[in-house]
Design a protein around this motif. Structure first.
Motif, PDB file in Angstrom:
ATOM      1  N   ARG A   1       7.892 -29.442  18.208  1.00  0.00           N
ATOM      2  CA  ARG A   1       7.896 -28.564  17.046  1.00  0.00           C
ATOM      3  C   ARG A   1       8.788 -27.543  16.920  1.00  0.00           C
ATOM      4  O   ARG A   1       9.157 -27.173  15.693  1.00  0.00           O
ATOM      5  N   ARG A   2       8.899 -27.012  17.977  1.00  0.00           N
ATOM      6  CA  ARG A   2      10.026 -25.758  18.222  1.00  0.00           C
ATOM      7  C   ARG A   2      11.288 -26.157  18.438  1.00  0.00           C
ATOM      8  O   ARG A   2      11.956 -25.364  18.577  1.00  0.00           O
ATOM      9  N   TRP A   3      11.822 -27.452  18.398  1.00  0.00           N
ATOM     10  CA  TRP A   3      13.077 -27.749  18.556  1.00  0.00           C
ATOM     11  C   TRP A   3      13.795 -27.774  17.412  1.00  0.00           C
ATOM     12  O   TRP A   3      13.835 -28.711  16.549  1.00  0.00           O
ATOM     13  N   GLY A   4      13.967 -26.727  16.729  1.00  0.00           N
ATOM     14  CA  GLY A   4      14.644 -26.684  15.360  1.00  0.00           C
ATOM     15  C   GLY A   4      15.807 -27.427  14.952  1.00  0.00           C
ATOM     16  O   GLY A   4      16.655 -27.729  15.906  1.00  0.00           O
ATOM     17  N   ALA A   5      16.018 -27.601  13.762  1.00  0.00           N
ATOM     18  CA  ALA A   5      17.271 -28.144  13.196  1.00  0.00           C
ATOM     19  C   ALA A   5      18.440 -27.257  13.512  1.00  0.00           C
ATOM     20  O   ALA A   5      18.551 -26.171  13.460  1.00  0.00           O
ATOM     21  N   GLY A   6      19.373 -28.291  14.098  1.00  0.00           N
ATOM     22  CA  GLY A   6      20.844 -27.883  14.676  1.00  0.00           C
ATOM     23  C   GLY A   6      20.536 -26.846  15.832  1.00  0.00           C
ATOM     24  O   GLY A   6      21.746 -26.433  16.280  1.00  0.00           O
ATOM     25  N   GLN A   7      19.427 -26.717  16.707  1.00  0.00           N
ATOM     26  CA  GLN A   7      19.263 -26.136  18.035  1.00  0.00           C
ATOM     27  C   GLN A   7      19.537 -27.138  18.921  1.00  0.00           C
ATOM     28  O   GLN A   7      19.192 -28.166  18.989  1.00  0.00           O
ATOM     29  N   THR A   8      20.008 -26.392  20.280  1.00  0.00           N
ATOM     30  CA  THR A   8      20.056 -27.135  21.556  1.00  0.00           C
ATOM     31  C   THR A   8      19.034 -26.509  22.333  1.00  0.00           C
ATOM     32  O   THR A   8      19.058 -25.240  22.431  1.00  0.00           O
ATOM     33  N   VAL A   9      17.902 -26.927  22.756  1.00  0.00           N
ATOM     34  CA  VAL A   9      17.086 -26.253  23.925  1.00  0.00           C
ATOM     35  C   VAL A   9      17.238 -26.845  25.326  1.00  0.00           C
ATOM     36  O   VAL A   9      17.962 -27.853  25.567  1.00  0.00           O
ATOM     37  N   SER A  10      16.861 -25.991  25.990  1.00  0.00           N
ATOM     38  CA  SER A  10      17.152 -26.217  27.579  1.00  0.00           C
ATOM     39  C   SER A  10      16.010 -26.078  28.146  1.00  0.00           C
ATOM     40  O   SER A  10      15.217 -25.094  27.994  1.00  0.00           O
ATOM     41  N   LEU A  11      15.449 -27.217  28.912  1.00  0.00           N
ATOM     42  CA  LEU A  11      14.080 -27.414  29.460  1.00  0.00           C
ATOM     43  C   LEU A  11      14.524 -27.772  30.912  1.00  0.00           C
ATOM     44  O   LEU A  11      14.879 -28.527  31.347  1.00  0.00           O
ATOM     45  N   ASN A  12      13.674 -26.820  31.662  1.00  0.00           N
ATOM     46  CA  ASN A  12      13.661 -26.923  33.061  1.00  0.00           C
ATOM     47  C   ASN A  12      12.158 -27.242  33.826  1.00  0.00           C
ATOM     48  O   ASN A  12      11.120 -26.186  33.410  1.00  0.00           O
ATOM     49  N   TRP A  13      12.000 -28.387  34.535  1.00  0.00           N
ATOM     50  CA  TRP A  13      10.544 -28.526  35.205  1.00  0.00           C
ATOM     51  C   TRP A  13      10.742 -28.827  36.630  1.00  0.00           C
ATOM     52  O   TRP A  13      11.638 -29.186  37.206  1.00  0.00           O
TER      53      TRP A  13
END
Length: 477
Positions: free
Chosen positions: A402-414
């Motif tokens: 829900r917080r991966w907004g329009a036009g954004q690129t998110v970086s996720l690390n696990w």
């Protein structure tokens, strides 16, 4: 040390590239991805079909949903939602909803589940009669009756919350749109809404919020309705902030539906601020975190033509739109309708992933871009999936799409632990209530395959499971 490293490599504890000293970083593999222009049948976004039903004083008028029709919407048109407008004509004059009506509603939810679609839900009591403006009385119900009936509807709404995308405020006025009403404004002049009328309208919204699970949202017909009932200013300052988003409060659960989108400068009374742009700025900010959708209702060139329409749908974070109305507006968009099918709501695409493992732990990093006009507005469960011919391990990881907004690129690390073995690495963006690998009723499709998010990449989707293949393998042990 050289002999020890060689010995370990022989028994498979170190890969050939790992014969360096232990303090060196473990090897990693990075994959980049190409994006697809496919129209994807993802849930709770895109175009919808309108499906209303009625219930008159003689118990006639109810038209049940058809499972084949709904399934064809999804599999042939890539449309995964309907607006189910439940008219309650008979119950405008009585407090108790017939059990038969509730049974028919439950059957509709069962049909949606079997078809693999969801509902945008609205309740209303009345349609306009002959002539315009519509004659009075309009035919809706007083506030005390509405609230009693929302309480009667609560069990069925909660039982079937997994089939509900969002609930529109409804109940008040013709079509449930809140303007032409016998009880919530002056019937002779619907623009005159008293303080008591506003208190009654808020009682309806609060009852709906109470009826639904706390993570389900409601849409009101105009931004001013939310502003007036919950004490918010118009403009960007009145919209939700990232800190307020998803905190369970009323304002964090109320979006907007614009059912006269693009029809006039103020969309036939949808926007009331002076200047009008203030209300649009409010919606643009608010809909970073709550849903916006609706329908067009008339040609107003050039505003209703594609360049203006697409810019406004992007600005206001449109998640859904009626595919049936208004036909002249949609026809004016020509082949650009395909772009709308791609961009309404969220459209996630992988750009890169990196995978490494050390000491029994797997480190996974992904970058995901949202090429849609909005973020998802309902919760999603993100999982890393480790899959081989014998086992599949699904591991919940912290992320909120829900917080991966329009036009954004998110970086996720696990970093996760996985039992010994060689695995393909996949990503599952599941519907928390529909992530089972059991089959839909009467279908060979699994719930997760139908309700999980397909990423907009080439060659990554695993249609039998609903997982997205990262094209990575990892060996543990």
């Amino acid at each position: 040390m050289r002999r020890l490293a060689a010995s370990l490599a022989v028994v498979g504890l170190l890969l050939p590239t790992q014969t360096a000293m232990a303090h060196h970083a473990p090897p990693s593999t990075t994959v980049t991805y190409s994006t697809s222009d496919e129209v994807i049948s993802n849930q709770e976004r895109g175009f919808y079909h309108h499906a209303e039903t009625h219930y008159y004083a003689d118990n006639s008028g109810y038209v049940p949903l058809d499972v084949t029709k709904l399934r064809n919407f999804r599999t042939q048109e890539h449309i995964t939602q309907i607006l189910r407008l439940f008219y309650l004509e008979k119950f405008a004059k009585q407090d108790v909803i017939d059990q038969h009506y509730l049974d028919l509603m439950q059957a509709d939810f069962n049909t949606a589940r079997a078809a693999g679609v969801k509902m945008i839900v609205r309740f209303a009591y009345a349609l306009p009669g002959d002539g315009w403006p519509p004659p009075t009385p309009y035919g809706d119900a007083p506030v005390a009756r509405v609230v009693k009936q929302i309480k009667q509807l609560t069990p069925i709404l909660r039982k079937n919350a997994d089939m509900i995308a969002v609930v529109q405020s409804g109940f008040v006025g013709l079509w449930g749109e809140g303007y032409y009403t016998d009880y919530f404004s002056n019937p002779a002049d619907p623009s005159q809404v008293s303080d008591q009328n506003w208190a009654d309208r808020k009682a309806v919204i609060d009852a709906l919020l109470q009826a639904l699970p706390k993570d389900k949202m409601v849409q009101v017909r105009t931004p001013y309705m939310k502003q007036r009932m919950y004490g918010l200013p118009t403009g960007t300052a009145g919209g939700l902030t990232a800190q307020q988003a998803y905190n369970g409060s009323a304002v964090a659960r109320i979006g907007q539906h614009n059912d006269c989108f693009l029809a006039s400068p103020d969309d036939f009374g949808t926007y009331l601020s002076d200047p009008l742009q203030l209300d649009k700025d409010f919606v643009a900010q608010d809909t970073n975190y709550v849903p916006e959708g609706g329908e067009t209702c008339g040609v107003d060139a050039p505003r209703s033509e594609w360049p203006s329409a697409s810019a406004e749908m992007a600005q206001l974070h449109f998640s859904f739109l009626n595919i049936e109305y208004h036909p002249d507006v949609l026809a004016s968009w020509g082949d650009n309708i395909t772009i709308a099918k791609q961009k309404l709501g969220y459209r996630f695409a992988l750009t890169q992933s990196t995978v490494s493992q050390s000491h029994g732990k797997v480190d996974v990093g992904v970058k995901i871009r949202n090429d849609g006009w909005a973020a998802p507005y309902n919760p999603r469960q993100v999982q890393l999936v480790f899959q081989n011919s014998k086992h599949t391990y699904r591991i919940n990881v912290p992320a909120d799409p829900r917080r991966w907004g329009a036009g954004q690129t998110v970086s996720l690390n696990w970093s996760v632990k996985v039992p010994a073995g060689k695995y393909k690495v996949l990503l599952n963006i599941a519907d928390p209530k529909l992530q089972s690998q059991s089959h839909l009723p009467g279908s060979t499709e699994t719930y997760n395959a139908v309700y999980a998010v397909q990423l907009a990449n080439n060659g990554t989707w695993q249609p039998t499971t609903g997982y997205n293949d990262l094209g990575q393998t990892v060996t543990i042990g």
